[in-house]
Design a protein around this motif. Sequence first.
Motif, short mmCIF file in Angstrom:
data_model
loop_
_atom_site.label_atom_id
_atom_site.label_comp_id
_atom_site.label_asym_id
_atom_site.label_seq_id
_atom_site.Cartn_x
_atom_site.Cartn_y
_atom_site.Cartn_z
N SER A 1 0.92 -1.30 -0.15
CA SER A 1 -0.14 0.04 0.03
C SER A 1 0.79 1.17 0.06
O SER A 1 0.67 2.21 -0.72
CB SER A 1 -0.78 0.11 1.31
N ARG B 1 2.27 1.89 -3.39
CA ARG B 1 1.43 2.58 -4.26
C ARG B 1 1.39 4.05 -4.16
O ARG B 1 1.08 4.62 -4.93
CB ARG B 1 -0.08 1.87 -4.10
N ARG B 2 1.59 4.50 -3.00
CA ARG B 2 1.43 5.96 -2.48
C ARG B 2 2.83 6.66 -2.92
O ARG B 2 2.67 7.71 -3.38
CB ARG B 2 1.04 5.99 -1.28
N THR C 1 4.01 6.74 -7.73
CA THR C 1 2.86 7.18 -8.63
C THR C 1 3.45 7.34 -10.09
O THR C 1 4.30 7.13 -10.44
CB THR C 1 2.02 8.71 -8.18
N HIS D 1 9.27 5.91 4.81
CA HIS D 1 8.08 6.07 4.98
C HIS D 1 7.33 5.00 6.04
O HIS D 1 6.58 5.10 6.84
CB HIS D 1 7.17 5.73 3.61
#
Length: 245
Positions: free
Chosen positions: A184, A187-188, A191, A209
């Motif tokens: 997840s 995916r952020r 991009t 992150h």
Amino acid sequence: MLEAAEVTIKNLQSLRCEHKFKRLFEEAEQKLHLCDLDAIPLPRKKKIPKRLDQGLGFASNYCHDSAEEFYRVEFFSVIDAAVLNIKEYFTSTDLTEYQDLSSVLLTGTHKPEIITKYLELNESLNQQLDFFHNQFKESTVDDYRKIFADMVPEVRRMFPQVEALLRLLLVSPASSCTAERSFSALRRLKTWLRSSMSQQRLNHLMICHVHRDRLATLSPQAIAEEFIRAELQKTNEGPFLVDSD
């Protein structure tokens, strides 16, 4: 996690009764009346597909006599589906086995049927657990991790099997949530506008992150000074001091 799932199942099962549905349906009707809306209708009856209607006389759709009867069936079906999914999810994974393995460490109870599944453990674990629990009594796996981290090497060598058991608990994930969170996060981060990002930069961003809580505790000034010091050492320009202001 298993205890939370069991509490959720009991709560859902307590809702599965005629009294609960009756009260819920009456509250819905009262709110409709207060808002001056139409009564709860029955869903539109769908026509049977021709491939199922063979003219045998019993292929006609069943029609409920009232909306209350229809939604009673739906109410119980939703609760049964939720309970079944929770049970299948938490029993089809290795959570139960992980819980049994952690109970060996937390309670000191020797379970041969569990110990024999791991090549790292042997029969001497029973004696070491008894000796270990006479000295240390904690309630979580993380507490025992801190004990071994602060333990001097001479004492740690007295409990090799307990340490092996702790390592198994720490390296075996209880679920795949951590791995799924990384996808997840990817995916952020990557991009369509960042499609040309290099693999090295992407790895660094992912680490920052995923471990953002630890990153927030670091000092940007100290990181900048360490980076400049390392770069200057490469060019042999000598030490360099950065003004703390």
